[in-house]
Design an enzyme around this catalytic site. Structure first.
Site, short mmCIF file in Angstrom:
data_model
loop_
_atom_site.label_atom_id
_atom_site.label_comp_id
_atom_site.label_asym_id
_atom_site.label_seq_id
_atom_site.Cartn_x
_atom_site.Cartn_y
_atom_site.Cartn_z
N THR A 12 0.84 -0.96 -0.06
CA THR A 12 -0.04 0.13 -0.08
C THR A 12 0.69 1.27 0.06
O THR A 12 1.85 1.17 0.51
CB THR A 12 -1.09 -0.15 1.29
OG1 THR A 12 -0.11 0.18 2.54
CG2 THR A 12 -1.74 -1.21 1.18
N GLY A 13 0.39 2.30 -0.59
CA GLY A 13 1.07 3.44 -0.64
C GLY A 13 2.16 3.44 -1.53
O GLY A 13 3.41 3.99 -1.21
N GLY A 19 6.92 2.86 -0.26
CA GLY A 19 6.37 1.88 -1.00
C GLY A 19 6.47 1.64 -2.34
O GLY A 19 6.60 0.46 -2.77
N TYR A 159 0.22 12.03 14.37
CA TYR A 159 0.92 10.99 13.50
C TYR A 159 1.73 9.90 14.72
O TYR A 159 1.59 8.81 14.33
CB TYR A 159 2.26 11.75 12.79
CG TYR A 159 2.97 10.75 11.98
CD1 TYR A 159 2.66 10.06 10.82
CD2 TYR A 159 4.22 10.74 12.20
CE1 TYR A 159 3.40 9.43 9.85
CE2 TYR A 159 5.21 9.59 11.58
CZ TYR A 159 4.62 9.13 10.48
OH TYR A 159 5.58 8.43 9.66
#
Length: 277
Positions: A12-13, A19, A159
């Protein structure tokens, strides 16, 4: 024979940064890879990078999807199984950083940013992938961050909170799934040169200014060098390679150039660095 021949991986990403580097490496090592991200143009760039290295086009599936939505997650899993028939490796790399949609940080940031990409989507995507990974006795590698550590990060509070939660999720799911033959581990990078700055809406070059600031100060990065995506991709590949890392269960490997041994980065106002460097 390449070490991931016969394996199917979702990264993902994968439209940029870690990624992208991971998807390229896995494909070069023989895996069939599903790449995914929200930006179709950047995702196509990743695909072309993979193909340029000699990987057959049939070994790459690109899925433009928003993994913050159940629909996007279902599309990702379903299309991978339809195309490749199995799933062996899930790399949960997609995430957002420390600015919300209005450019706010810290306690002023919209709390929904805590919930969206960095944690909830990882949990729900893992739930959807679980049965396929059990069938293949597969691997999960989560991409966490040194921001999950005990130091305060006031500019990137949500975050750091979400990555700390991800570390606990890694430990807990590792125990839950190892009984089914599935290993779960994580990597916790420090500063890495990626395209996340502009993806977050920062001015062009802003993240480069901050990274240059970090590299020039030994209290920020003792080794004096920002990591490249491939540096982290190599660790992800190690954790996904059962021949090399079979006895590592529920751990997070820190890769930060020594930053967490001194952690001077949190003593600086990062937004001022971006604006004024």
């Amino acid at each position: 024979m390449a070490r991931f021949t016969g394996k199917v991986a979702i990264v993902t990403g994968s439209s940029n940064g870690i990624g992208r580097g991971t998807a390229i490496l896995f494909a070069q090592e023989g895996a069939k890879v599903t790449i995914t991200g929200r930006n179709a143009q950047r995702l196509e760039e990743t695909k072309q990078e993979i193909l340029k290295s000699g990987v057959p086009e049939d070994n790459v599936l690109a899925v433009v999807a928003d993994l913050a939505s159940e629909k996007g997650q279902d599309e990702l899993i379903d299309s991978t199984i339809q195309q490749f028939g199995r799933l062996d490796i899930l790399v949960n790399n997609a995430g957002t950083a420390f600015l919300d949609s209005q450019g706010r940080t810290g306690l002023d940031q919209d709390v929904s940013d805590f919930d969206k990409i960095n944690m909830r989507s990882v949990v729900t995507l893992t739930q959807k992938a679980k049965k396929y990974l059990i069938e293949s006795k597969g691997e999960i590698v989560n991409v966490s961050s040194v921001a999950a550590g005990p130091q305060a990060h006031s500019d990137m509070m949500y975050y750091g909170m979400s990555k700390a939660a991800l570390d606990q999720f890694t430990r807990s799911t590792a125990i839950n799934l190892i009984q089914h033959g599935v290993r779960v581990n994580a990597v916790s990078p420090g500063a890495v040169a990626t395209g996340i700055g502009e993806a977050m809406g920062l001015p062009p070059g802003a993240m480069e200014k901050m990274m240059s600031f970090f590299e020039s100060r030994k209290e920020c990065i003792p080794c004096g060098k920002i990591a490249q995506p491939v540096d982290i991709a190599n660790i992800i590949a190690f954790l996904a390679d059962r021949k090399l890392s079979s006895y590592i269960i529920g751990q997070s490997i820190v890769a930060d150039g020594g930053s967490t041994l001194v952690m001077g980065t949190q003593a600086h106002n990062l937004m001022e660095v971006i604006k004024n460097s």
